[in-house]
Design a protein around this motif. Sequence first.
Motif, PDB file in Angstrom:
ATOM      1  N   PRO A  24       0.922  -1.346  -0.079  1.00 23.81           N
ATOM      2  CA  PRO A  24      -0.044   0.200  -0.194  1.00 23.81           C
ATOM      3  C   PRO A  24       1.034   1.518  -0.029  1.00 23.81           C
ATOM      4  O   PRO A  24       0.547   2.405  -0.412  1.00 23.81           O
ATOM      5  N   TYR A  40       5.124   6.985   4.861  1.00 28.96           N
ATOM      6  CA  TYR A  40       4.061   6.070   4.850  1.00 28.96           C
ATOM      7  C   TYR A  40       3.969   6.043   6.540  1.00 28.96           C
ATOM      8  O   TYR A  40       2.574   5.928   6.702  1.00 28.96           O
ATOM      9  N   ALA A  85      -0.023   6.655   7.444  1.00 25.71           N
ATOM     10  CA  ALA A  85      -0.999   5.700   8.432  1.00 25.71           C
ATOM     11  C   ALA A  85      -1.457   6.187   9.534  1.00 25.71           C
ATOM     12  O   ALA A  85      -2.529   6.173   9.904  1.00 25.71           O
ATOM     13  N   ASP A 144      -0.140  -6.130   2.900  1.00 28.05           N
ATOM     14  CA  ASP A 144      -1.544  -5.849   2.291  1.00 28.05           C
ATOM     15  C   ASP A 144      -2.873  -6.422   2.994  1.00 28.05           C
ATOM     16  O   ASP A 144      -3.969  -6.204   2.525  1.00 28.05           O
ATOM     17  N   ALA A 192      -7.088   4.591   1.060  1.00 26.71           N
ATOM     18  CA  ALA A 192      -6.216   4.095   0.259  1.00 26.71           C
ATOM     19  C   ALA A 192      -6.832   3.192  -1.142  1.00 26.71           C
ATOM     20  O   ALA A 192      -8.236   3.163  -1.135  1.00 26.71           O
ATOM     21  N   ASP A 238      -4.471  -2.623   2.719  1.00 28.18           N
ATOM     22  CA  ASP A 238      -3.657  -1.896   3.543  1.00 28.18           C
ATOM     23  C   ASP A 238      -3.774  -2.836   5.028  1.00 28.18           C
ATOM     24  O   ASP A 238      -4.524  -2.223   5.571  1.00 28.18           O
TER      25      ASP A 238
END
Length: 450
Positions: A82, A160, A164, A247, A339, A343
């Motif tokens: 992701p 990332y 998140a 993922d 997304a 994820d």
Amino acid sequence: MARQYFGTDGIRGKSNSGKMTPDTAMRVGLAAGAVFRRGDHRHRVVIGKDTRLSGYMLENAMVAGFTASGMDVFLLGPIPTPAVSMLTRSLRADIGVMISASHNPYEDNGIKLFGPDGYKLSDELEMRIERLIDADISSQLTSSKNIGRAKRIDGVHDRYIEFAKRTMPKKVSLSGLRVVVDCANGAAYKVAPAVLWELGAEVITIGNEPNGLNINHECGSTHPVALARKVHEVRADIGIALDGDADRVLIVDEKGSVVDGDQLMAVIAESWSRDKRLTGGGIVATVMSNLGLERFLEERDMSLERTKVGDRYVVERMRGGGFNVGGEQSGHIVLSDYATTGDGLVAALQILACVQRMDRPVSEICHRFDPVPQILKNVRVTAGKPLEDAHVKSAIDAATETLGKSGRLVIRPSGTEPLIRVMAEGDDRVLVEKVVDELVDTIAGVKAVA
């Protein structure tokens, strides 16, 4: 035209043999570069990978292919799938590549491709690339002055991690939670523990020492026994099991019981519906999701739309029907508010947010319905097409009639392995087991004489 390379989730096979050789990887880079060269701008591709030993080999081969096609290459190193999807959009790349065989053992590897919008490619685009893979490469090569450059990009993990963290609801902290996370010795071994710790959790990490050969080996979402054992050992509140490319996710509750993707989708759908966030009137899942999930949603005036197996088919239906929650029983959870692909970490954060808000044990929160007895068995196929055999078709029709309206039957060839998967479910477990066993024997018998 029959597919020679692409399956349900990109190209996959045993590394250094068949269709997973450096030559194929180079040709995929050339072909994809040719398909995605559009306009006069300087084209770019981002390439991520998981922690398999063969990733070095395939990465270098793909760099050769893409640069020969005239694309600049940004190398991300080991990073979740992701994250590659997100960075394809963020870095305004023309194409994204993830080198991974997901939950498979280290001997396998694969190539997943993303378009500039961060979504996996359509069947049409994959077929266009397929036609070029085995073609004469001379027409795909750029001129000497337009050969691309390659460089490694710093700070991608930080990007990332911050992405998140922003998916957590405002004012929700993980403070007070003891969390065990199993990174499967895969792509999330650095980022997943960091996200959970920075959000306030006490984090115990396992499966975070990749050596190129131990990805998914007795760890991760395909082997949650190790996680359950650790949760019990440290008396954790919850365990999070990711797979090799992060993922997908499974949860282990404080009692050591494994929670699959169907239950996780039920938790998120119910929570989002209560908060007026759920769109599309329900969720999207595959034909493999349990009948119990469907009944749970119907009782709460939510729908379940089913697709073929493969998270990209789930995403296609989500986009077409305006849904923002979808996924697979295996733990691919797609939350399109955040997304464009599954994820595992982001889905886990939504579960953790529910745990903190409701202040109840995970075993209560994540048991939303009693699953209908479901039996899945595989038949290995080395030759022939057993599902086209008249005797097999007749047996399938008879099994469907036997189950009636109180059950379901799904028989399909695997998109990633030489297997035929036979799944049946229904309220009568004994009947379901009988139906599956008889069909497995029938298919195996035809296979033996194919």
